[in-house]
Design a protein around this motif. Structure first.
Motif, PDB file in Angstrom:
ATOM      1  N   UNK A  44       0.843  -1.274   0.043  1.00 14.96           N
ATOM      2  CA  UNK A  44       0.195  -0.079   0.008  1.00 14.96           C
ATOM      3  C   UNK A  44       0.975   1.243  -0.036  1.00 14.96           C
ATOM      4  N   UNK A  45       2.198   1.256   0.665  1.00 13.50           N
ATOM      5  CA  UNK A  45       2.926   2.484   0.980  1.00 13.50           C
ATOM      6  C   UNK A  45       3.401   2.737  -0.356  1.00 13.50           C
ATOM      7  N   UNK A  46       3.668   1.601  -1.301  1.00 11.37           N
ATOM      8  CA  UNK A  46       4.334   1.908  -2.569  1.00 11.37           C
ATOM      9  C   UNK A  46       3.219   2.480  -3.533  1.00 11.37           C
ATOM     10  N   UNK A  47       2.062   2.010  -3.541  1.00 10.78           N
ATOM     11  CA  UNK A  47       1.079   2.479  -4.217  1.00 10.78           C
ATOM     12  C   UNK A  47       0.803   3.825  -3.951  1.00 10.78           C
ATOM     13  N   UNK A  48       0.955   4.291  -2.603  1.00  8.44           N
ATOM     14  CA  UNK A  48       0.698   5.613  -2.271  1.00  8.44           C
ATOM     15  C   UNK A  48       1.824   6.567  -3.010  1.00  8.44           C
ATOM     16  N   UNK A  49       2.897   6.057  -2.761  1.00  5.23           N
ATOM     17  CA  UNK A  49       4.213   6.760  -3.571  1.00  5.23           C
ATOM     18  C   UNK A  49       3.845   6.835  -5.160  1.00  5.23           C
ATOM     19  N   UNK A  50       3.365   5.860  -5.670  1.00  7.06           N
ATOM     20  CA  UNK A  50       3.103   5.748  -7.170  1.00  7.06           C
ATOM     21  C   UNK A  50       1.759   6.755  -7.457  1.00  7.06           C
ATOM     22  N   UNK A  51       0.918   6.764  -6.828  1.00  7.74           N
ATOM     23  CA  UNK A  51      -0.318   7.688  -6.926  1.00  7.74           C
ATOM     24  C   UNK A  51       0.109   9.220  -6.827  1.00  7.74           C
ATOM     25  N   UNK A  52       1.060   9.549  -5.700  1.00 11.04           N
ATOM     26  CA  UNK A  52       1.733  10.877  -5.671  1.00 11.04           C
ATOM     27  C   UNK A  52       2.599  11.078  -6.840  1.00 11.04           C
ATOM     28  N   UNK A  53       3.243  10.315  -7.427  1.00 15.59           N
ATOM     29  CA  UNK A  53       4.190  10.512  -8.366  1.00 15.59           C
ATOM     30  C   UNK A  53       3.251  10.819  -9.771  1.00 15.59           C
ATOM     31  N   UNK A  54       2.199  10.020  -9.819  1.00 19.25           N
ATOM     32  CA  UNK A  54       1.327  10.201 -11.182  1.00 19.25           C
ATOM     33  C   UNK A  54       0.570  11.395 -10.895  1.00 19.25           C
ATOM     34  N   UNK A  55       0.578  11.894  -9.667  1.00 23.54           N
ATOM     35  CA  UNK A  55      -0.065  13.455  -9.375  1.00 23.54           C
ATOM     36  C   UNK A  55      -1.883  12.848  -9.649  1.00 23.54           C
ATOM     37  N   UNK A  56      -2.272  11.650  -9.134  1.00 19.00           N
ATOM     38  CA  UNK A  56      -3.783  11.178  -9.045  1.00 19.00           C
ATOM     39  C   UNK A  56      -3.858  10.650  -7.682  1.00 19.00           C
ATOM     40  N   UNK A  57      -5.172  10.881  -7.320  1.00 17.14           N
ATOM     41  CA  UNK A  57      -5.694  10.215  -6.088  1.00 17.14           C
ATOM     42  C   UNK A  57      -5.595   8.800  -5.976  1.00 17.14           C
ATOM     43  N   UNK A  58      -5.588   8.136  -4.888  1.00 12.79           N
ATOM     44  CA  UNK A  58      -5.210   6.757  -4.859  1.00 12.79           C
ATOM     45  C   UNK A  58      -6.345   5.905  -5.425  1.00 12.79           C
ATOM     46  N   UNK A  59      -7.504   6.138  -5.395  1.00 12.95           N
ATOM     47  CA  UNK A  59      -8.522   5.569  -6.194  1.00 12.95           C
ATOM     48  C   UNK A  59      -8.289   5.342  -7.545  1.00 12.95           C
ATOM     49  N   UNK A  60      -7.616   6.358  -8.094  1.00 12.47           N
ATOM     50  CA  UNK A  60      -7.515   6.099  -9.516  1.00 12.47           C
ATOM     51  C   UNK A  60      -6.766   4.933 -10.149  1.00 12.47           C
ATOM     52  N   UNK A  61      -6.108   4.267  -8.997  1.00 12.39           N
ATOM     53  CA  UNK A  61      -5.288   3.201  -9.348  1.00 12.39           C
ATOM     54  C   UNK A  61      -6.153   2.152  -9.322  1.00 12.39           C
TER      55      UNK A  61
END
Length: 120
Positions: A44-61
């Motif tokens: 989950x922490x990695x997904x949070x980093x990726x969402x921030x790097x893509x500049x999208x809210x987490x649910x978009x993943x």
């Protein structure tokens, strides 16, 4: 849906390379490739980093449509916001992981102590 496919779609839609994501997250490009190709399931922490790097809210993943009911549109962090990039983001990530391991009572004690120190 495989999360790797969604991450790749989002990354490509923003014309970013795996190397770009690696620089923004601090993750290795080969790890990002393994995630996108379904060889690794990220934490989950990695997904949070990726969402921030893509500049999208987490649910978009996980969801490609409109904002699901009950979720508000989250704003991406500003460049000057503490913890949005670099060493500060690494520090906050480490702090978050360590806090998650603490008992709730210990978390409250730590917060109380931090508030006391911040007032002085």
């Amino acid at each position: 849906m495989v999360i790797g496919n969604r991450l790749k779609e989002l990354r490509e839609s923003k014309n970013l390379s795996q190397g770009d994501i690696g620089k923004r997250t601090g993750l290795l490009r080969c790890y990002i490739s393994r995630v996108e190709n379904g060889h690794t399931v990220p934490a989950i922490e990695t997904l949070e980093k990726m969402a921030r790097s893509l500049e999208v809210p987490m649910y978009r993943l996980f969801h490609a449509g409109e904002v699901p009911a009950g979720l508000s549109k989250a704003k991406p962090p500003k460049d000057d916001e503490f913890g949005s990039r670099g060493a500060q983001a690494d520090y906050l990530s480490k702090l978050r992981r360590l806090l998650a391991k603490m008992e709730p009572g210990d978390q409250k004690l730590l917060l109380h102590m931090a508030q006391k120190v911040a007032r002085d």
